[in-house]
Scaffold this motif. Structure first.
Motif, PDB file in Angstrom:
ATOM      1  N   GLU A   1      16.511 -13.649  12.464  1.00  0.00           N
ATOM      2  CA  GLU A   1      17.064 -14.427  11.302  1.00  0.00           C
ATOM      3  C   GLU A   1      15.901 -14.556  10.150  1.00  0.00           C
ATOM      4  O   GLU A   1      16.259 -15.308   9.350  1.00  0.00           O
ATOM      5  N   ASP A   2      14.940 -13.710  10.099  1.00  0.00           N
ATOM      6  CA  ASP A   2      13.869 -13.997   9.142  1.00  0.00           C
ATOM      7  C   ASP A   2      14.469 -13.258   7.777  1.00  0.00           C
ATOM      8  O   ASP A   2      14.407 -11.757   7.704  1.00  0.00           O
ATOM      9  N   PHE A   3      14.888 -13.795   6.738  1.00  0.00           N
ATOM     10  CA  PHE A   3      15.554 -13.136   5.740  1.00  0.00           C
ATOM     11  C   PHE A   3      14.551 -12.255   4.924  1.00  0.00           C
ATOM     12  O   PHE A   3      15.190 -10.913   4.758  1.00  0.00           O
ATOM     13  N   GLY A   4      13.490 -12.785   4.781  1.00  0.00           N
ATOM     14  CA  GLY A   4      12.622 -11.794   4.154  1.00  0.00           C
ATOM     15  C   GLY A   4      11.900 -10.677   4.696  1.00  0.00           C
ATOM     16  O   GLY A   4      12.041  -9.643   4.183  1.00  0.00           O
ATOM     17  N   ALA A   5      11.952 -10.834   5.965  1.00  0.00           N
ATOM     18  CA  ALA A   5      11.594  -9.537   6.771  1.00  0.00           C
ATOM     19  C   ALA A   5      12.848  -8.633   6.955  1.00  0.00           C
ATOM     20  O   ALA A   5      12.532  -7.656   6.842  1.00  0.00           O
ATOM     21  N   LEU A   6      14.119  -9.032   6.644  1.00  0.00           N
ATOM     22  CA  LEU A   6      15.289  -8.222   6.857  1.00  0.00           C
ATOM     23  C   LEU A   6      15.065  -7.400   5.691  1.00  0.00           C
ATOM     24  O   LEU A   6      15.312  -6.150   5.519  1.00  0.00           O
ATOM     25  N   LEU A   7      15.059  -8.114   4.510  1.00  0.00           N
ATOM     26  CA  LEU A   7      14.865  -7.291   3.199  1.00  0.00           C
ATOM     27  C   LEU A   7      13.862  -6.367   3.177  1.00  0.00           C
ATOM     28  O   LEU A   7      14.182  -5.122   2.641  1.00  0.00           O
ATOM     29  N   GLN A   8      12.748  -6.518   3.576  1.00  0.00           N
ATOM     30  CA  GLN A   8      11.531  -6.031   3.565  1.00  0.00           C
ATOM     31  C   GLN A   8      11.731  -4.706   4.361  1.00  0.00           C
ATOM     32  O   GLN A   8      11.267  -3.497   4.221  1.00  0.00           O
ATOM     33  N   ALA A   9      12.259  -4.927   5.489  1.00  0.00           N
ATOM     34  CA  ALA A   9      12.755  -3.732   6.647  1.00  0.00           C
ATOM     35  C   ALA A   9      13.457  -2.875   5.940  1.00  0.00           C
ATOM     36  O   ALA A   9      13.332  -1.654   5.988  1.00  0.00           O
ATOM     37  N   GLY A  10      14.563  -3.300   5.116  1.00  0.00           N
ATOM     38  CA  GLY A  10      15.487  -2.546   4.396  1.00  0.00           C
ATOM     39  C   GLY A  10      14.844  -1.799   3.501  1.00  0.00           C
ATOM     40  O   GLY A  10      15.199  -0.306   3.371  1.00  0.00           O
ATOM     41  N   ALA A  11      14.211  -2.500   2.762  1.00  0.00           N
ATOM     42  CA  ALA A  11      13.367  -1.600   1.701  1.00  0.00           C
ATOM     43  C   ALA A  11      12.641  -0.562   2.194  1.00  0.00           C
ATOM     44  O   ALA A  11      12.351   0.714   1.667  1.00  0.00           O
ATOM     45  N   SER A  12      11.656  -0.762   3.312  1.00  0.00           N
ATOM     46  CA  SER A  12      10.637   0.252   4.061  1.00  0.00           C
ATOM     47  C   SER A  12      11.483   1.317   4.566  1.00  0.00           C
ATOM     48  O   SER A  12      11.233   2.571   4.186  1.00  0.00           O
ATOM     49  N   ALA A  13      12.621   0.975   5.106  1.00  0.00           N
ATOM     50  CA  ALA A  13      13.554   2.254   5.789  1.00  0.00           C
ATOM     51  C   ALA A  13      13.770   3.012   4.603  1.00  0.00           C
ATOM     52  O   ALA A  13      14.064   4.209   5.003  1.00  0.00           O
TER      53      ALA A  13
ATOM     54  N   ARG B   1       0.798  -1.405  -0.091  1.00  0.00           N
ATOM     55  CA  ARG B   1       0.085  -0.096  -0.079  1.00  0.00           C
ATOM     56  C   ARG B   1       0.913   1.255   0.065  1.00  0.00           C
ATOM     57  O   ARG B   1       0.222   2.543  -0.200  1.00  0.00           O
ATOM     58  N   GLY B   2       2.164   1.199   0.080  1.00  0.00           N
ATOM     59  CA  GLY B   2       2.909   2.277   0.421  1.00  0.00           C
ATOM     60  C   GLY B   2       3.023   3.116   1.628  1.00  0.00           C
ATOM     61  O   GLY B   2       3.441   4.269   1.739  1.00  0.00           O
ATOM     62  N   ASP B   3       2.723   2.372   2.863  1.00  0.00           N
ATOM     63  CA  ASP B   3       2.699   2.954   4.023  1.00  0.00           C
ATOM     64  C   ASP B   3       3.978   2.336   4.501  1.00  0.00           C
ATOM     65  O   ASP B   3       3.864   1.322   5.189  1.00  0.00           O
ATOM     66  N   TRP B   4       5.049   2.979   4.356  1.00  0.00           N
ATOM     67  CA  TRP B   4       6.370   2.402   4.870  1.00  0.00           C
ATOM     68  C   TRP B   4       6.683   2.465   6.161  1.00  0.00           C
ATOM     69  O   TRP B   4       7.137   1.593   6.716  1.00  0.00           O
ATOM     70  N   SER B   5       6.014   3.497   6.915  1.00  0.00           N
ATOM     71  CA  SER B   5       6.303   3.414   8.352  1.00  0.00           C
ATOM     72  C   SER B   5       5.415   2.440   8.880  1.00  0.00           C
ATOM     73  O   SER B   5       6.067   1.676   9.897  1.00  0.00           O
ATOM     74  N   ALA B   6       4.220   2.031   8.747  1.00  0.00           N
ATOM     75  CA  ALA B   6       3.570   1.128   9.363  1.00  0.00           C
ATOM     76  C   ALA B   6       4.146  -0.408   8.967  1.00  0.00           C
ATOM     77  O   ALA B   6       4.218  -1.217   9.888  1.00  0.00           O
ATOM     78  N   ALA B   7       4.788  -0.471   7.604  1.00  0.00           N
ATOM     79  CA  ALA B   7       5.400  -1.581   7.118  1.00  0.00           C
ATOM     80  C   ALA B   7       6.629  -2.029   8.081  1.00  0.00           C
ATOM     81  O   ALA B   7       6.857  -3.040   8.605  1.00  0.00           O
ATOM     82  N   LEU B   8       7.409  -0.834   8.050  1.00  0.00           N
ATOM     83  CA  LEU B   8       8.678  -1.063   8.723  1.00  0.00           C
ATOM     84  C   LEU B   8       8.398  -1.383  10.266  1.00  0.00           C
ATOM     85  O   LEU B   8       9.030  -2.534  10.737  1.00  0.00           O
ATOM     86  N   ALA B   9       7.329  -0.653  10.881  1.00  0.00           N
ATOM     87  CA  ALA B   9       6.994  -1.192  12.359  1.00  0.00           C
ATOM     88  C   ALA B   9       6.916  -2.513  12.316  1.00  0.00           C
ATOM     89  O   ALA B   9       6.907  -3.465  13.385  1.00  0.00           O
TER      90      ALA B   9
END
Ligand code: ZN
Length: 721
Positions: free
Chosen positions: A621-633, A602-610
């Motif tokens: 060690e959740d690889f996908g979550a690390l990548l997604q957190a990086g992308a959101s940040a 949805r493009g709500d980066w701050s909610a996504a990062l949280a």
């Protein structure tokens, strides 16, 4: 003293006796702990100093029994003062305590106690509704480690105790959320329940504890004892030990090979039915007293209420043990019948259920081949006296029948957990539902005779744990040929088929299993997940909804309904499902992950990062979550945080080009071309991005103009331009 408290509480004065405030209650339940493995119960090699100390400072009941050798039914009895046929929770996993039950926590909460629970295993998760009456219920068991196949998600005693101690400290500081100070200016007393799971299989105590104890089992009891020690120390440190009633018991014991049973849950012999029972209440109960009993865990609720001077205990099926604990003669208790059951053989393995009653030294076990034991002479239950004592056996059978009849007469409304007519008809039409008379016919195997089959099942589980699906399948098919209604075997068979890529056959086995035992929310959820994976959304929805109809708090099914809604494009519904799962289970990492993805799309980066940060708290060690957190940040304009997450992802998966590629993009857009090229080099070394992505990714715009970019690609065999 109890009478005095009772009068004052009834008058609403809440002043306590002699200026004392209302006492706190600390209830500790030890999973899978045999009484005869504690030092206080005479086991010389025991390393249980804290439990032994408790016994020395309070009252130890020598003869205490549980009502079922299974965690959830046993705890449901402790919290309701009702027998399993009355409260209706007969097994782990499929049953939840009905909302119409009035629990100890509800009674204490309504009388002004601050209630809080800490449990250590998924079998006591709030989805099974023992959380009724607890203002806080800590069942947060998600961690980086997935439990081994067929093992129960749990946490060790020091961790659970540490959280409970932190809560006690907050309570003492008056800062527990929502905590109110009573009108008289007193602090609200607490009712704290702590459950330790360590003695349950698998035995995995740390080596330093293992070195102290004679067996792996004893080492786990020492771990639980350390948890008890942390709690007792906290009471001392906070200066509330004198005002706190401490009760310790176990939900059941462990067979350790007696009668051919390795662990617990099938038989109702004393190996699993006898439990420790300790009470410490300074100034109100004697110090260092040992009383014979007889006591049952069904007595805990009426006894605790009695000691606090609160009403309600008399409406339960237990007895107030107050006089016994005070060392007074209790002739009325001596002849009381005590009940125990195990329905696991029936609901799990398609054999006959076991019911038992004991009165004085005699114990009857109702089974296809009934048993009668003189426990006074034969505590190991080795000599069946049923044939030689027909009158005694008949009398005990009548007592048992009476108990079951009175229990049935007052049974709580059963949970709506059977399948609806539509589903039943569908299963029948597919040929999965055996006619009623046939179902009755196969339920007659005595669990004693079924023991080899049970061991065969264990063997199959073991093979499955090692990934030997083929061998497991063969063994399970043999077993099911003898005992077709063994749903445990059928569920493992279904898994074995699934892991061998035979989805359709797996589905058939799950359907058959559900037909044999319609209360299996887990199986309904698995059918739903399978249909979801195959893209059959209608079928997926039906089974997932079925799962939460059976067990309303089944978070995995709820989260899958969210995924289903998202796949169908209904993001509002998807978010609602994820929120619902997270309300039920605030630590559930997969729920946070899905919610994060939804916000991200949805493009709500701050909610996504949280949301991704919540995932990484539990499962760093959740690889996908690390990548997604990086992308959101990055999209939030936090390049440093983004780089840090991508670095962690790169370290975690040195084989994946995704983290360095994302780093390259981030560096390129921020004008750090040298560093960007270095990161891109690393991505290419990891078999990284293809030419088309390199040619089109807008992030790389600036790089593509550089001659060094062409050189870099050339070195990796990619022609450029
Ligand atoms: Zn248990």
């Amino acid at each position: 003293v109890p009478n005095c408290t009772r009068v004052l509480v009834l008058l609403g004065l809440l002043l306590g006796c002699g200026g004392d405030s209302r006492p706190n209650v600390l209830l500790i339940t030890l999973d899978t702990t045999r009484a005869d493995r504690l030092g206080a119960y005479g086991y010389v090699p025991a390393k249980t100093p804290h439990l032994d100390r408790l016994a020395a400072e309070g009252v130890r009941v020598k003869d205490a029994t549980s009502v079922a050798p299974i965690t959830l039914p046993s705890h449901a009895t402790i919290f309701t003062g009702l027998l399993p046929p009355t409260h209706g929770v007969r097994d782990n996993g499929s049953y939840a305590l009905g909302q119409d039950a009035v629990t100890l926590a509800e009674r204490l909460r309504d009388s002004g106690w601050r209630t809080q629970a800490f449990v250590s295993a998924l079998v006591l998760h709030r989805r099974y509704q023992l959380d009724q009456g607890f203002a806080g219920y800590d069942d947060d068991l998600w961690s980086a480690d997935e439990p081994k196949l067929f093992m129960i998600r749990d946490r060790p005693a020091p961790e659970t105790a540490g959280r409970a101690v932190a809560w006690l400290e907050e309570w003492a500081a008056g800062s527990v959320r929502g905590s109110a100070v009573a009108a008289s200016g007193e602090r609200e007393p607490f009712f704290l329940w702590v459950h330790f799971f360590d003695p349950h299989q698998p035995w995995s105590a740390p080596a330093e504890v293992r070195a102290l104890a004679p067996t792996g089992y004893d080492a786990e009891i020492t771990m639980a004892d350390r948890g008890v020690g942390l709690l007792l120390d906290a009471l001392d440190r906070l200066g509330v030990a004198r005002d706190t009633l401490v009760v310790v018991t176990a939900d059941h014991g462990e067979s350790l090979g007696e009668h051919g049973e390795k662990t617990h849950a099938i038989f109702v012999y004393d190996a699993t039915i006898r439990v420790p029972l300790l009470w410490r209440f300074p100034g109100r109960l004697p110090r260092g007293l040992a009383v014979d009993g007889p006591a049952s865990t069904v007595d805990l609720l009426p006894t605790i209420l009695g000691l606090l001077g609160l009403p309600g205990g008399e409406t339960t099926e237990g007895r107030d043990l107050g006089p016994l604990l005070a060392g007074e003669p209790t002739p009325a208790l001596l002849g009381r019948p005590r009940y125990a059951e195990s329905l696991l053989a029936e609901v799990g393995f398609g054999m006959a259920p076991l019911f038992s009653v004991r009165e004085g030294p005699w114990k009857l076990i109702q089974a296809p081949r009934p048993e009668l034991y003189d426990l006074g002479r034969d505590p190991g239950e080795l000599e069946n006296r049923f044939a030689g004592e027909p009158r005694r056996a008949r009398r005990l059978q009548r007592t048992l029948d009476d108990l079951l009849a009175s229990s049935a007469a007052r049974a709580l409304a059963p949970q709506a957990n059977a399948l609806d007519r539509e589903t039943l008809e569908m299963l029948q039409a597919l040929g999965y539902l055996a006619p009623a008379e046939q179902r009755l016919g196969v339920s007659g195997m005595d669990p004693k005779d079924g023991l080899p089959l049970y061991n065969q099942l264990e063997e199959a589980r073991h093979l499955a744990q090692q990934g030997k699906w083929n061998e497991a399948e063969r063994l399970l098919r043999e077993l099911l040929a003898v005992l077709p209604q063994n749903v445990s075997a059928r569920n493992i068979l279904a898994l074995a088929l699934l892991r061998q890529g035979r989805g359709e056959e797996a589905r058939d086995e799950y359907l058959r299993s559900l037909a044999d035992d319609p209360k299996q929310a887990r199986v309904a959820a698995l059918l739903g997940a399978q249909a979801l994976g195959e893209g059959d959304y209608g079928e997926a929805r039906r089974w997932l909804r079925k799962a939460i109809e059976i067990t309303p708090g089944f978070v995995e099914a709820i989260a899958n309904l969210g995924i289903l809604a998202a796949l169908e494009g209904d993001v509002v519904a998807a978010e609602q499902w994820y929120q619902q799962a997270l309300e039920l289970d605030p630590g559930y990492p997969r729920g946070w992950r899905r919610l994060g993805d939804l916000h991200f799309e949805r493009g709500d980066w701050s909610a996504a990062l949280a949301a991704y940060e919540r995932v990484l708290e539990r499962t760093p060690e959740d690889f996908g979550a690390l990548l997604q957190a990086g992308a959101s940040a990055r999209r939030l304009g936090q390049p440093e945080q983004a780089m840090e997450r991508l670095r962690q992802a790169a370290d975690l998966r040195p084989d994946s080009w995704l983290p360095p590629y994302n780093q390259a993009c981030l560096l390129a857009v921020s004008g750090q071309t040298e560093a960007a090229l270095a990161a891109l080099e690393m991505a290419l070394a990891r078999e990284g991005p293809g030419r088309s992505l390199l040619a089109t990714d807008p992030d790389l715009e600036a790089l593509r103009r550089l001659p060094t970019f062409a050189e870099l690609l050339g070195r990796h065999g990619i022609p450029w331009p």
